[in-house]
Design an enzyme around this catalytic site. Structure first.
Site, PDB file in Angstrom:
ATOM      1  N   ASP A   1     -58.112 -59.117  61.309  1.00  0.00           N
ATOM      2  CA  ASP A   1     -58.239 -60.448  60.710  1.00  0.00           C
ATOM      3  C   ASP A   1     -59.628 -60.604  60.104  1.00  0.00           C
ATOM      4  O   ASP A   1     -60.625 -60.654  60.819  1.00  0.00           O
ATOM      5  CB  ASP A   1     -58.000 -61.526  61.774  1.00  0.00           C
ATOM      6  CG  ASP A   1     -57.793 -62.910  61.175  1.00  0.00           C
ATOM      7  OD1 ASP A   1     -58.113 -63.102  59.985  1.00  0.00           O
ATOM      8  OD2 ASP A   1     -57.308 -63.798  61.894  1.00  0.00           O
TER       9      ASP A   1
ATOM     10  N   CYS B   1     -57.430 -67.272  54.223  1.00  0.00           N
ATOM     11  CA  CYS B   1     -56.759 -66.190  54.948  1.00  0.00           C
ATOM     12  C   CYS B   1     -55.661 -65.540  54.131  1.00  0.00           C
ATOM     13  O   CYS B   1     -55.449 -64.325  54.212  1.00  0.00           O
ATOM     14  CB  CYS B   1     -56.202 -66.712  56.268  1.00  0.00           C
ATOM     15  SG  CYS B   1     -54.869 -67.931  56.075  1.00  0.00           S
TER      16      CYS B   1
ATOM     17  N   HIS C   1     -51.341 -69.178  58.706  1.00  0.00           N
ATOM     18  CA  HIS C   1     -52.466 -68.246  58.833  1.00  0.00           C
ATOM     19  C   HIS C   1     -51.964 -66.822  58.642  1.00  0.00           C
ATOM     20  O   HIS C   1     -51.180 -66.300  59.448  1.00  0.00           O
ATOM     21  CB  HIS C   1     -53.143 -68.368  60.197  1.00  0.00           C
ATOM     22  CG  HIS C   1     -54.311 -67.424  60.347  1.00  0.00           C
ATOM     23  ND1 HIS C   1     -55.451 -67.538  59.583  1.00  0.00           N
ATOM     24  CD2 HIS C   1     -54.485 -66.335  61.138  1.00  0.00           C
ATOM     25  CE1 HIS C   1     -56.295 -66.564  59.900  1.00  0.00           C
ATOM     26  NE2 HIS C   1     -55.733 -65.826  60.843  1.00  0.00           N
TER      27      HIS C   1
END
Length: 264
Positions: A119, A67, A104
């Site tokens: 995302d 991520c 994250h």
């Protein structure tokens, strides 16, 4: 970023589309081009996360990342294309437990008077579209997702997904505070070294496709299609594992995985 922007435009990106439609197109292309993969964690690549590092690894060498690599690259592309976008940081919740704090990375978006997140770095659980804060849920081959104002131990906003019991389950939580770029290398170091990191134990490659999802580790390959069908292939040996990797991954990623297996 210009090279990646040109690639997007050659793939069909149209600047006159509404902002949400343009952002969704970019997210779908990122899911196609950049798999979620943790090879650098297992091989100990400690290079700081910079725009130059991301361009070299992911664009030039056609690798994927975690991520803190995929979403910062997404951020840079969105900004290059004129989006009002900033970096955010969330805490993941899995099996009822909070994971490592604020490890994250995600993208905070502001479009047409509305807050969204984008995302592309959440494994094979991608909405493939921006999620509006307190707006309608988004359905993708990976599931049904929404973004809600909700008080949690880790922030006032939660990204939720419908689980198998048709209940909304928190996937991660955060506050709407921009995160400095320098925090990415801190995230990377934590994921590489922390004993509770889920990504420094075994290899993982995960993707969301237009028709379903896939994950590969050293033991098996699992596919799930949008219509609910599932298939799991158990690898009999290292050779069958590497054959699957060569078939489904870019040459550069397959090569790095082979090096890792040789060293391990």
């Amino acid at each position: 970023m210009e090279r990646l922007v040109r690639k997007l435009k050659k793939s069909g990106y149209v600047e006159s589309w509404p902002p949400v439609e343009r952002a969704a197109f970019i997210l779908r292309k990122f899911a196609e081009w950049f798999p979620f993969e943790n090879v650098d964690v297992l091989t100990g690549n400690e290079t700081d996360v910079t725009p130059e590092f991301l361009m070299d690894k992911m664009v030039e060498k056609q690798r994927g990342g975690l991520c803190y690599e995929i979403n910062p690259l997404l951020l840079l592309v969105l900004q290059e294309l004129g989006f009002d976008a900033e970096l955010g940081a969330a805490t993941i919740k899995k099996d009822g437990q909070w994971a490592l704090d604020r490890t994250h990375a995600l993208v905070l978006l502001y479009m047409e008077g509305q807050h969204y997140i984008a995302d592309g770095g959440f494994g094979n659980r991608l909405a493939l579209s921006p999620l509006p804060l307190d707006g309608e849920a988004v359905i993708s081959p990976a599931g049904t997702f929404r973004l809600r104002t909700r008080q949690t131990e880790k922030g006032t906003i939660a990204m939720e997904c419908l689980n198998d019991q048709e209940e909304w389950a928190v996937q991660y939580a955060f506050d709407w505070n921009p995160t400095p770029w320098g925090k990415l290398s801190v995230m990377k170091h934590t994921i590489h070294s922390h004993p509770h990191s889920p990504f420094n134990k075994q290899l993982l490659i995960a993707q969301t496709f237009p028709d379903g999802t896939q994950s590969i580790n050293e033991e098996r390959q699992h596919r799930r299609w949008g219509d609910g069908r599932e298939e799991t292939i158990i690898f009999q040996d290292t050779a069958s594992f590497l054959e699957a990797v060569r078939h489904d991954c870019s040459p550069a990623l397959a090569s790095e995985i082979e090096k890792y297996k040789t060293q391990s």
